[in-house]
Design an enzyme around this catalytic site. Structure first.
Site, PDB file in Angstrom:
ATOM      1  N   GLU A 195       0.857  -1.181   0.000  1.00 58.68           N
ATOM      2  CA  GLU A 195       0.000   0.000   0.000  1.00 58.68           C
ATOM      3  C   GLU A 195       0.896   1.234   0.000  1.00 58.68           C
ATOM      4  O   GLU A 195       1.369   1.674   1.052  1.00 58.68           O
ATOM      5  CB  GLU A 195      -0.924   0.020   1.220  1.00 58.68           C
ATOM      6  N   GLU A 248      11.402  -8.995 -11.514  1.00 55.45           N
ATOM      7  CA  GLU A 248      12.475  -8.993 -10.514  1.00 55.45           C
ATOM      8  C   GLU A 248      13.244 -10.300 -10.611  1.00 55.45           C
ATOM      9  O   GLU A 248      12.653 -11.374 -10.752  1.00 55.45           O
ATOM     10  CB  GLU A 248      11.886  -8.863  -9.110  1.00 55.45           C
TER      11      GLU A 248
END
Length: 115
Positions: free
Chosen positions: A56, A110
């Protein structure tokens, strides 16, 4: 040479962590796993041998942002992987143990050192 292993995790950004937690925990029945203090709100869930990370926070960096929605692939040797990326002319963002790149459509991938 890049030697991909298993999918380590997928990471998504949420605008309301508590609302998302209710969905992932109450509806999908995912179980929380430990998450280090990264300086911003988020939770991690176990998914078999992989993980789902909810974050978040707003977009933080221009260009390659490791907090953008992404998936992570474990590699045997992160230094060898970064050299292979350099050899191919692929720009990457680096933090200890990992490297993030954009794929041709702008998605973040990633690469992380197998632990």
């Amino acid at each position: 040479m890049i030697r991909p292993g298993r999918l380590h995790h997928a990471s998504i950004r949420t605008s309301d962590l508590e609302r998302s937690r209710r969905f992932y925990e109450d509806v999908l029945k995912l179980e929380l796993i430990p998450r280090p203090d990264l300086g911003f709100p988020g939770v991690w869930y176990g998914l078999g041998e992989s993980q789902l990370h909810l974050l978040e926070l707003p977009k933080r960096l221009e260009g390659i942002d490791p907090s953008d929605p992404h998936f992570a692939i474990e590699v045997e040797d992160i230094e060898q992987t970064k050299q292979a990326l350099r050899d191919e002319g692929v720009e990457y963002f680096e933090l200890p143990g990992g490297a993030w790149v954009h794929d041709p459509d702008g998605y973040v991938v990633e690469f992380r050192q197998r632990s």
